[in-house]
Write an enzyme that holds these catalytic residues in place. Structure first.
Site, PDB file in Angstrom:
ATOM      1  N   ASP A   1       0.810  -1.231   0.000  1.00 17.81           N
ATOM      2  CA  ASP A   1       0.000   0.000   0.000  1.00 17.81           C
ATOM      3  C   ASP A   1       0.840   1.275   0.000  1.00 17.81           C
ATOM      4  O   ASP A   1       0.301   2.367   0.137  1.00 17.81           O
ATOM      5  CB  ASP A   1      -0.952   0.010   1.206  1.00 17.81           C
ATOM      6  CG  ASP A   1      -0.212   0.148   2.541  1.00 17.81           C
ATOM      7  OD1 ASP A   1       1.001  -0.141   2.588  1.00 17.81           O
ATOM      8  OD2 ASP A   1      -0.842   0.546   3.525  1.00 17.81           O
TER       9      ASP A   1
ATOM     10  N   LEU B   1      10.667  -4.551  13.839  1.00 18.57           N
ATOM     11  CA  LEU B   1      12.012  -5.115  13.711  1.00 18.57           C
ATOM     12  C   LEU B   1      13.012  -4.063  14.198  1.00 18.57           C
ATOM     13  O   LEU B   1      12.774  -2.860  14.037  1.00 18.57           O
ATOM     14  CB  LEU B   1      12.313  -5.481  12.251  1.00 18.57           C
ATOM     15  CG  LEU B   1      11.442  -6.563  11.608  1.00 18.57           C
ATOM     16  CD1 LEU B   1      11.896  -6.808  10.170  1.00 18.57           C
ATOM     17  CD2 LEU B   1      11.496  -7.869  12.399  1.00 18.57           C
TER      18      LEU B   1
ATOM     19  N   ASN C   1       2.296   2.416   2.181  1.00 19.48           N
ATOM     20  CA  ASN C   1       1.924   2.997   3.483  1.00 19.48           C
ATOM     21  C   ASN C   1       0.830   4.071   3.390  1.00 19.48           C
ATOM     22  O   ASN C   1       0.811   5.019   4.156  1.00 19.48           O
ATOM     23  CB  ASN C   1       3.153   3.538   4.202  1.00 19.48           C
ATOM     24  CG  ASN C   1       3.010   3.350   5.700  1.00 19.48           C
ATOM     25  OD1 ASN C   1       2.291   2.460   6.157  1.00 19.48           O
ATOM     26  ND2 ASN C   1       3.665   4.185   6.465  1.00 19.48           N
ATOM     27  N   ARG C   2      -0.082   3.874   2.443  1.00 17.88           N
ATOM     28  CA  ARG C   2      -1.256   4.749   2.342  1.00 17.88           C
ATOM     29  C   ARG C   2      -2.146   4.592   3.564  1.00 17.88           C
ATOM     30  O   ARG C   2      -2.711   5.534   4.063  1.00 17.88           O
ATOM     31  CB  ARG C   2      -2.100   4.297   1.152  1.00 17.88           C
ATOM     32  CG  ARG C   2      -1.986   5.060  -0.096  1.00 17.88           C
ATOM     33  CD  ARG C   2      -3.082   4.688  -1.078  1.00 17.88           C
ATOM     34  NE  ARG C   2      -3.528   3.328  -1.134  1.00 17.88           N
ATOM     35  CZ  ARG C   2      -2.966   2.358  -1.859  1.00 17.88           C
ATOM     36  NH1 ARG C   2      -1.876   2.607  -2.552  1.00 17.88           N
ATOM     37  NH2 ARG C   2      -3.477   1.136  -1.880  1.00 17.88           N
TER      38      ARG C   2
ATOM     39  N   LEU D   1       8.896  -1.843   5.677  1.00 22.72           N
ATOM     40  CA  LEU D   1       9.435  -2.776   4.694  1.00 22.72           C
ATOM     41  C   LEU D   1       8.311  -3.517   3.977  1.00 22.72           C
ATOM     42  O   LEU D   1       7.176  -3.550   4.450  1.00 22.72           O
ATOM     43  CB  LEU D   1      10.317  -3.818   5.388  1.00 22.72           C
ATOM     44  CG  LEU D   1      11.444  -3.309   6.275  1.00 22.72           C
ATOM     45  CD1 LEU D   1      12.217  -4.497   6.851  1.00 22.72           C
ATOM     46  CD2 LEU D   1      12.383  -2.406   5.504  1.00 22.72           C
TER      47      LEU D   1
HETATM   48  C1  SAM Z   1       4.075  -2.733   3.406  1.00 27.60           C
HETATM   49  S1  SAM Z   1       3.914  -3.066   5.119  1.00 27.60           S
HETATM   50  C2  SAM Z   1       2.249  -2.558   5.401  1.00 27.60           C
HETATM   51  C3  SAM Z   1       2.087  -1.164   5.857  1.00 27.60           C
HETATM   52  C4  SAM Z   1       0.695  -0.914   6.375  1.00 27.60           C
HETATM   53  N1  SAM Z   1       0.300   0.433   6.121  1.00 27.60           N
HETATM   54  C5  SAM Z   1       0.569  -1.233   7.862  1.00 27.60           C
HETATM   55  O1  SAM Z   1      -0.343  -0.691   8.478  1.00 27.60           O
HETATM   56  O2  SAM Z   1       1.324  -2.050   8.369  1.00 27.60           O
HETATM   57  C6  SAM Z   1       3.725  -4.822   5.169  1.00 27.60           C
HETATM   58  C7  SAM Z   1       3.908  -5.479   6.490  1.00 27.60           C
HETATM   59  O3  SAM Z   1       5.280  -5.733   6.736  1.00 27.60           O
HETATM   60  C8  SAM Z   1       5.537  -5.709   8.124  1.00 27.60           C
HETATM   61  N2  SAM Z   1       6.534  -4.651   8.384  1.00 27.60           N
HETATM   62  C9  SAM Z   1       6.964  -3.691   7.542  1.00 27.60           C
HETATM   63  N3  SAM Z   1       7.926  -2.951   8.108  1.00 27.60           N
HETATM   64  C10 SAM Z   1       8.123  -3.442   9.351  1.00 27.60           C
HETATM   65  C11 SAM Z   1       8.985  -3.107  10.435  1.00 27.60           C
HETATM   66  N4  SAM Z   1       9.852  -2.119  10.346  1.00 27.60           N
HETATM   67  N5  SAM Z   1       8.908  -3.852  11.569  1.00 27.60           N
HETATM   68  C12 SAM Z   1       8.028  -4.867  11.663  1.00 27.60           C
HETATM   69  N6  SAM Z   1       7.204  -5.236  10.676  1.00 27.60           N
HETATM   70  C13 SAM Z   1       7.239  -4.533   9.534  1.00 27.60           C
HETATM   71  C14 SAM Z   1       4.233  -5.410   8.815  1.00 27.60           C
HETATM   72  O4  SAM Z   1       3.659  -6.610   9.260  1.00 27.60           O
HETATM   73  C15 SAM Z   1       3.418  -4.762   7.713  1.00 27.60           C
HETATM   74  O5  SAM Z   1       2.066  -4.928   7.913  1.00 27.60           O
END
Ligand code: SAM
Length: 342
Positions: free
Chosen positions: A223, A245, A225-226, A259
């Site tokens: 998304d 993380l 991050n929308r 990520l």
């Molecule tokens: C593209 S991100 C989704 C962003 C979304 N807007 C949200 O509310 O999480 C996909 C997924 O990767 C995991 N994720 C991404 N970055 C992370 C981080 N820095 N630490 C832990 N999990 C992460 C999370 O579970 C997240 O839902």
């Protein structure tokens, strides 16, 4: 050319053949709040559409030229980046791995929660399907067995696999739950539930080690991050612990710490393989261009930041990810948008 029709109200009694009886042109405010004359009989919406079409016709050549130049620059940059990555040893750690004969149990399970179909565009669904494929590959190549369950695998995501990767049904060691939502997979017992952690970048709570007996949940969504704090809020609603993380502790990134889902899973696999050395795990999965060496990290904006999230590169031959395929604003070149409001 358009025919000028009078605006007829239900009480009008004038004759169409008598020009004297035609109503006066209507005055409207255009987008810049200047008074313009609206041709009689034309609705405000139709007039705005026409103006937008005219603007598009005037500017489309220039727009296309700019787009061509932008694409050319992007191609050159991509080539430079891939050459730099070829020389980066860390990044190739995982790519060079052979498929192991047998795997060491990690004691950790992962659920990819895919209950977000309606929140993604078709291109983002394609990108998510590519990420699932990457996770499957990472799972098979990992020295440690990191159990992976895909929940709510239905709607457009399933349709995408049926159409482009029908062999997914033969995939082994990956549990696909078509109809079970995350909520349905969670234990009812509070003590057991306390061992389920929803991973999200939107928390200050940081993981130290991946704990045996724990299940880590990742949001299966692309998304850019929308949808801010989407997974954080879902986790709270389900009474789940949350954690991020430990990125900031070990590496510096050029963008926000959000990520792609497949990167998160790959990092977890590599963490076991590299004796819980987070730094090495991050460096082996994240492309070098996303990492910054020895430069002090700027403070993130409190609104969640405006920089792009990190999407994995799609493999050659696969569809490109949403971030690659879309224009900068996620727009595609076509007719002008006509979603005007009055
Ligand atoms: C593209 S991100 C989704 C962003 C979304 N807007 C949200 O509310 O999480 C996909 C997924 O990767 C995991 N994720 C991404 N970055 C992370 C981080 N820095 N630490 C832990 N999990 C992460 C999370 O579970 C997240 O839902």
């Amino acid at each position: 050319m358009f025919r000028i029709l009078p605006q007829i109200s239900p009480t009008s009694t004038y004759s169409m053949s008598d020009p004297e009886q035609l109503p006066e042109p209507v005055q409207v405010n255009d987008a810049k709040r200047q008074k313009v004359e609206l041709p009689p009989g034309m609705s405000k919406n139709a007039w705005k559409k026409l103006q937008k079409q005219k603007r598009w016709d005037e500017q489309k050549d220039e727009y296309r030229q700019k787009r061509r130049e932008k694409k050319k620059i992007a191609r050159v940059n991509k080539k430079l980046r891939s050459e730099a990555e070829k020389n980066d040893e860390n990044y190739h750690l995982q790519a060079k791995r052979e498929k192991p004969q047998s795997q060491i149990p990690s004691g950790v399970s992962v659920i990819m929660d895919c209950e977000f179909d309606e929140l993604m565009s078709d291109k983002e669904i394609v990108s998510l399907s590519n990420q699932i494929t990457r996770c499957y590959s990472a799972k098979r190549h990992s020295t440690h067995e990191v159990d992976l369950v895909i929940s709510t695998f239905n709607k457009r995501l399933k349709a995408r696999f049926e159409k482009s990767l029908p062999d997914y049904k033969l995939w082994q060691n990956l549990t696909i739950k078509e109809n079970d939502t995350l909520e349905e997979l969670l234990p009812k017992d509070a003590e057991e539930l306390s061992k389920f952690v929803y991973l999200t970048a939107d928390t200050e709570e940081e993981i130290d080690t991946l704990q045996e007996g724990y299940t880590y949940i990742m949001g299966g969504i692309v998304d850019k991050n929308r949808h801010k704090q989407l997974c954080l809020n879902k986790a709270k609603k389900l009474g789940l612990k949350v954690a991020r993380l430990p990125i900031g502790k070990y590496i510096q990134m050029n963008s926000r710490h959000v990520l792609a889902t497949s990167h998160v899973y790959e990092i977890m696999c590599m963490c076991f393989e590299l004796n819980h050395d987070w730094e090495k795990a991050f460096n082996s999965v994240l492309p070098p261009r996303k990492l910054r060496a020895g430069i002090e990290e700027p403070k993130e904006k409190s609104d969640g930041g405006s920089t792009e999230s990190v999407e994995p590169e799609d493999k050659k031959g696969e569809d490109s990810s949403a971030s690659d395929a879309e224009g900068e604003n996620g727009e595609s070149e076509s007719e002008p948008k006509t979603s005007e409001t009055n």
